[in-house]
Design an enzyme around this catalytic site. Sequence first.
Site, PDB file in Angstrom:
ATOM      1  N   ASP A  89       0.841  -1.203   0.000  1.00 30.49           N
ATOM      2  CA  ASP A  89       0.000   0.000   0.000  1.00 30.49           C
ATOM      3  C   ASP A  89       0.875   1.251   0.000  1.00 30.49           C
ATOM      4  O   ASP A  89       1.838   1.347   0.765  1.00 30.49           O
ATOM      5  CB  ASP A  89      -0.896   0.039   1.238  1.00 30.49           C
ATOM      6  CG  ASP A  89      -1.882  -1.115   1.275  1.00 30.49           C
ATOM      7  OD1 ASP A  89      -2.195  -1.662   0.196  1.00 30.49           O
ATOM      8  OD2 ASP A  89      -2.333  -1.470   2.382  1.00 30.49           O
ATOM      9  N   ARG A 102     -11.683  -0.253  -7.230  1.00 28.82           N
ATOM     10  CA  ARG A 102     -11.523   0.304  -5.882  1.00 28.82           C
ATOM     11  C   ARG A 102     -11.260   1.806  -5.922  1.00 28.82           C
ATOM     12  O   ARG A 102     -10.192   2.282  -5.535  1.00 28.82           O
ATOM     13  CB  ARG A 102     -10.415  -0.421  -5.118  1.00 28.82           C
ATOM     14  CG  ARG A 102     -10.667  -1.906  -4.974  1.00 28.82           C
ATOM     15  CD  ARG A 102      -9.640  -2.557  -4.070  1.00 28.82           C
ATOM     16  NE  ARG A 102      -9.894  -4.000  -3.948  1.00 28.82           N
ATOM     17  CZ  ARG A 102      -9.205  -4.836  -3.189  1.00 28.82           C
ATOM     18  NH1 ARG A 102      -8.199  -4.359  -2.465  1.00 28.82           N
ATOM     19  NH2 ARG A 102      -9.496  -6.115  -3.144  1.00 28.82           N
ATOM     20  N   ASP A 104      -5.474   2.603   1.634  1.00 24.19           N
ATOM     21  CA  ASP A 104      -6.281   1.586   2.301  1.00 24.19           C
ATOM     22  C   ASP A 104      -6.521   1.919   3.770  1.00 24.19           C
ATOM     23  O   ASP A 104      -5.626   2.423   4.464  1.00 24.19           O
ATOM     24  CB  ASP A 104      -5.587   0.225   2.224  1.00 24.19           C
ATOM     25  CG  ASP A 104      -5.767  -0.443   0.869  1.00 24.19           C
ATOM     26  OD1 ASP A 104      -6.286   0.220  -0.053  1.00 24.19           O
ATOM     27  OD2 ASP A 104      -5.378  -1.615   0.727  1.00 24.19           O
ATOM     28  N   ASP A 128      -0.343  -3.319  -4.595  1.00 22.36           N
ATOM     29  CA  ASP A 128      -1.650  -3.488  -3.959  1.00 22.36           C
ATOM     30  C   ASP A 128      -2.400  -2.159  -4.012  1.00 22.36           C
ATOM     31  O   ASP A 128      -2.449  -1.524  -5.055  1.00 22.36           O
ATOM     32  CB  ASP A 128      -1.481  -4.008  -2.534  1.00 22.36           C
ATOM     33  CG  ASP A 128      -2.772  -4.594  -1.970  1.00 22.36           C
ATOM     34  OD1 ASP A 128      -3.751  -4.733  -2.717  1.00 22.36           O
ATOM     35  OD2 ASP A 128      -2.798  -4.916  -0.779  1.00 22.36           O
TER      36      ASP A 128
END
Length: 515
Positions: free
Chosen positions: A161, A243, A194, A190
């Site tokens: 992340d 996302r 997040d 990734d």
Amino acid sequence: MRRPVRQRLYAALATMALAAGTGVALSVSEASAAAVGATGYATQNGGTTGGAGGQTVRATTGTAIHAALCGRAGSSTPITIEVEGTINHGNTSKVSGSSCNTADGVIELKQISNVTIVGVGKGAVFDQVGIHLREARNIIIQNVTVRNVKKSGSPTSNGGDAIGMESNVRNVWVDHTTLEASGGEAEGFDGLFDMKNNTQYVTLSYSILRNSGRGGLIGSSESDLSNGFVTFHHNLYENLDSRAPLLRGGIAHIYNNHYVKLNESGINSRAGARAKVDNNYFKDSKDVLGTFYTDAAGYWQVSGNVFDNVTWSGRSSDNNPAGPNPQSNTTVSIPYAYSLDAAGCVPSVVSQTAGAGKGLKVSDGSCSPQTPTPTPTTPTPTPTAPEPSPTQPGGTNLSLGADSDGSSKASGTSYGNVRDGSMSTFWSPSGATGSVSIKWASATAVSRINVREAAGSEGAIRSWRVVNADNGAVLTSGSGAGVISFPRTSLKKITFEITGSTGTPKVAEYETYAG
């Protein structure tokens, strides 16, 4: 299609010696770039001021950032760290100290509070080094670029992340940043942004998220529903597979963002999440809003959005796109003030303001970007309510027959113990702080609560907040358990959050009353 990963040569970095920088105190005027005020949900729950009011130092290595954190008098001593140059694995190592908990190869903001990290001038670059927040509160990250952080391959950092938050994180403002990768999971990357495991009151503003398989998420799984109260505004989401963001539970306010080339899906609201989606501009994208890849429904309230060359897939058991004619299926109440730019001018406004190195320009809702005036650096005190009244409330205890949940629970305790009518059972958080909530299937009017500590633990609860969990608004705050009054409010969920304690807090009963 995911973009192929860029080939980079890092062999030279493996032979570089670790270099630690020395913090040098700067004047308040030099640090003023980081003093503009937070927006969105980061203004709630006591507000987000970062390191305002503390010392300002400059760092040119990751090790120097860690050294600045570890050199404070305590883990909550305010500090602003101005960063210049490039932070990478070769200059980011662990530093030990009583006021920090750091690690090699990642900027670690763990078990700390009251910190600002701000890029100097055109902004600092975190190259393959992620920024990790864990058990942290009141953090500002501003005017930095974080790029090509990997979870597989070499080198790795922060689980892949760019910026990752997890485990009881509160009040974070990430502003004027550029978060980018060079591909998706197959290339070792990734998420860009997040939030997991009880992360709340976060704002991402005037930032760029691009060239990644995954933009970011709220909640790591369908059962991780303790996150929320997040604002996304004036951001550019470009060339992402999905996302943008993914929402699992919680509340999100998403306005004035520019979305370009969302290749598979965009705002994915699922597992009971509720998103207010206002005046965004979606272009050349697919399935920009809905519930995707699950049958656990999420919800949205939409208004003023522009859909420019957006395509929509068909509906199925695990695919529920909001289009081609998106309609609201919930309502979301926003507890803070904000100004909306017209959706038609969002591409222009965002192109002038979003990302690191843009001079921290913002919009006031008039479609005309401007450089903000810095706000005072003295933190605004958290409002304190009068001491709870010892008088027992009259009427029916509405908690009996209701439901309950919380942020964490110590071994042998249960959320249900606070509403079972017995003083011999109780709930405790897994640490010194935590929250427990009472919730109903339909809106219920509440104006008083009675927090009753278990025998032998009286006085352990020091500071607390009462939060309307429907919208994140703080109803009141104060110290000491007992009867707490606040303006009569109709809600489905009310949270008692312990923000400070001595010993182990034990709540035997969390009673709620209409009057």
